[in-house]
Design an enzyme around this catalytic site. Structure first.
Site, PDB file in Angstrom:
ATOM      1  N   ARG A   1       0.202  15.310  12.227  1.00 28.74           N
ATOM      2  CA  ARG A   1       1.215  14.916  11.258  1.00 28.74           C
ATOM      3  C   ARG A   1       1.416  16.133  10.354  1.00 28.74           C
ATOM      4  O   ARG A   1       0.935  16.201   9.227  1.00 28.74           O
ATOM      5  CB  ARG A   1       0.751  13.699  10.453  1.00 28.74           C
TER       6      ARG A   1
ATOM      7  N   CYS B   1      -6.195   8.030   8.998  1.00 30.71           N
ATOM      8  CA  CYS B   1      -6.164   7.624  10.406  1.00 30.71           C
ATOM      9  C   CYS B   1      -5.893   8.812  11.324  1.00 30.71           C
ATOM     10  O   CYS B   1      -5.113   9.704  10.993  1.00 30.71           O
ATOM     11  CB  CYS B   1      -5.069   6.571  10.629  1.00 30.71           C
TER      12      CYS B   1
ATOM     13  N   ASP C   1       4.630   1.149  11.954  1.00 30.72           N
ATOM     14  CA  ASP C   1       3.423   0.463  11.475  1.00 30.72           C
ATOM     15  C   ASP C   1       3.325  -0.971  11.984  1.00 30.72           C
ATOM     16  O   ASP C   1       2.249  -1.576  11.924  1.00 30.72           O
ATOM     17  CB  ASP C   1       3.374   0.458   9.941  1.00 30.72           C
TER      18      ASP C   1
ATOM     19  N   ARG D   1      -5.006   9.574   4.243  1.00 30.93           N
ATOM     20  CA  ARG D   1      -4.017  10.443   4.878  1.00 30.93           C
ATOM     21  C   ARG D   1      -2.870  10.806   3.934  1.00 30.93           C
ATOM     22  O   ARG D   1      -2.356  11.914   3.973  1.00 30.93           O
ATOM     23  CB  ARG D   1      -3.461   9.759   6.125  1.00 30.93           C
TER      24      ARG D   1
ATOM     25  N   LYS E   1       0.837  -1.201   0.000  1.00 32.07           N
ATOM     26  CA  LYS E   1       0.000   0.000   0.000  1.00 32.07           C
ATOM     27  C   LYS E   1       0.871   1.249   0.000  1.00 32.07           C
ATOM     28  O   LYS E   1       0.611   2.198  -0.754  1.00 32.07           O
ATOM     29  CB  LYS E   1      -0.902   0.009   1.238  1.00 32.07           C
TER      30      LYS E   1
ATOM     31  N   ILE F   1       2.375  19.169   7.884  1.00 24.91           N
ATOM     32  CA  ILE F   1       2.985  19.161   6.555  1.00 24.91           C
ATOM     33  C   ILE F   1       3.902  20.368   6.380  1.00 24.91           C
ATOM     34  O   ILE F   1       4.228  20.734   5.260  1.00 24.91           O
ATOM     35  CB  ILE F   1       1.908  19.111   5.456  1.00 24.91           C
ATOM     36  N   ASP F   2       4.336  20.948   7.503  1.00 23.62           N
ATOM     37  CA  ASP F   2       5.214  22.120   7.431  1.00 23.62           C
ATOM     38  C   ASP F   2       6.480  21.824   6.630  1.00 23.62           C
ATOM     39  O   ASP F   2       6.943  22.663   5.851  1.00 23.62           O
ATOM     40  CB  ASP F   2       5.606  22.579   8.843  1.00 23.62           C
TER      41      ASP F   2
ATOM     42  N   ILE G   1       7.572   7.834  16.685  1.00 20.60           N
ATOM     43  CA  ILE G   1       7.211   8.425  15.394  1.00 20.60           C
ATOM     44  C   ILE G   1       5.926   9.233  15.486  1.00 20.60           C
ATOM     45  O   ILE G   1       5.893  10.405  15.105  1.00 20.60           O
ATOM     46  CB  ILE G   1       7.076   7.342  14.303  1.00 20.60           C
TER      47      ILE G   1
END
Length: 419
Positions: free
Chosen positions: A121, A116, A308, A92, A22, A123-124, A330
């Site tokens: 999270r 999720c 993950d 996401r 994926k 995105i800077d 993370i």
């Protein structure tokens, strides 16, 4: 709304060919935007996230079709550079279409992605890197409006504060058609980055250094289509290995990416499982109760232990002999699955980014709700270990990353139904 009904307590044994990744498929599908001609992608998994990516491609004017596990994408005619908020929020990782669209058209309008709920999270890093490449970016009413004034981004030297997979992918997708050379320092080293770069090289891109912390891209005016096979999914691999190990079973996985899965295998071996590997095959035999992992399991960027795989291994260690400790480095909010484990009888204490798991002889069935993709898969593992029946709702999360998990469990001799 569908749910899984699982009767646990069975020893799972069987053989399974792993699906395509994926986390490779989605950026590669976005990368097809950069190409003139057909891109034929083999081993493309049939997942709701993949179908969401296909809808994004179709909405901007691409032709995307599926036959079995092969996707064919034609991006000759791009009719729009705007992706709706509704489509962006379906998954996401949709933010990778920002870099791909900039690379193709020099402009795009996107929104903050969904998927999720794993905590912030930001995105800077993505936006800062693209600005270094000459892209003007402004935000308006929840939309992110990006434009390269000359119609083409410019090569730049970019040093990432953290080896973010998403930021590395967005920079690569923008840079392969940018004007000049782009250098990414502290780049993500995940195998899926290498798979994306392998696909782009097959399309004529000039990329070197992927798999290392410094990636160099020399921009080309245009890329062409190609035929490409997506790598196997190393997290699905970790999931089924954890599942069968927890049920004291035996498993053969074919179409496996063995070197890429090694950071997980080296930890799983500490539980007492017998693991044998060949070029594309992994054999696991458990046969007795797992041992706890003595060393703290710290999630880290590749080649460290993958975040993950944290939830699925934790599910197995809930029934191990002894105490195991995880440290999640993370993502925030990545222990949301622990409440379901406790409901099934697990002994878990969470304090900040640390979780302490004291293994129990047995778990018991319960009705729980999937909180996210990997947490949902972990609940399936716990239910298969448990005595009695369990129901798992909101399985839409699980379908984002696993092809018909209930069929795979059935092949192993488990009792898992979708109702």
């Amino acid at each position: 709304m569908q749910k899984f009904v699982i009767t646990g307590g069975r020893r799972l044994c069987g053989e399974l060919a792993l699906q395509g990744s994926k986390n490779s498929s989605l950026p590669i599908m976005a990368a097809a935007l950069l190409c003139c001609g057909d891109c034929t992608l083999h081993s493309c998994p049939k997942l709701t996230d993949v179908y969401a990516a296909a809808r994004i491609l179709n909405c901007v004017g691409c032709k995307c079709s599926f036959e079995g596990n092969t996707a064919v994408i034609n991006s000759e005619n791009i009719g729009s550079t705007e992706i709706s908020e509704e489509l962006m929020r379906e998954m996401r990782s949709s933010i990778i279409f920002m870099g791909a669209m900039l690379g193709r058209a020099g402009e795009c309008t996107v929104s903050v992605p969904g998927g999720c709920e794993l905590g912030p999270r930001p995105i800077d890093m993505h936006l800062a890197a693209l600005r270094k490449m000459g892209v003007d970016i402004r935000e308006s009413g929840g939309s992110i409006i990006c434009k390269a004034p000359s119609g083409r981004a410019k090569g730049a030297k970019i040093s990432l504060a953290f080896p973010s997979v998403g930021a590395t992918e967005n920079i690569i997708l923008c840079a392969v058609t940018a004007d000049g050379e782009t250098v990414i320092n502290n780049a993500a080293r995940e195998p899926e980055i290498c798979d994306l770069c392998g696909f782009l090289r097959s399309c004529g891109a000039d990329i070197s250094g992927d798999g290392e912390s410094r990636i160099i891209i020399n921009g080309k005016h245009q890329l062409h289509g190609c035929e490409y096979t997506i790598m196997p999914d190393r997290i699905v691999c970790a999931t089924y290995l954890s599942m069968v190990a927890a049920t004291k079973g035996e498993l053969i996985l074919t179409n496996a990416c063995v070197p890429e899965t090694e950071p997980f295998l080296s930890v799983l071996e500490q539980t007492g499982c017998s693991i044998y590997t060949s070029e594309k095959k992994i054999y696991l035999r458990s046969g007795s109760r797992l041992r706890a992992v003595r060393d703290r399991i710290r999630t880290m960027p590749h080649p460290g232990f993958p975040t993950d795989a944290q939830a699925v291994l934790m599910a197995a260690l809930c029934v191990a002999d002894g105490t195991s400790v995880f440290e999640e480095n993370i993502f925030d909010c990545r222990y949301r699955h622990t409440d379901a484990f406790v409901k099934m009888g697990a002994d878990i204490q969470v304090l900040g980014k640390v979780a302490v798991i004291k293994g129990r002889e047995k778990l018991h069935g319960a009705n729980v709700e999937a909180t996210d993709l990997r947490g949902g898969a972990a609940m399936v593992i716990a239910a298969l270990c448990a005595e009695g029946s369990s129901e798992i709702s909101r399985i839409c999360h699980i379908d984002r990353g696993y092809e018909k998990m209930e069929e795979a469990v059935g092949l192993f001799g488990g009792d898992m139904r979708r109702v």
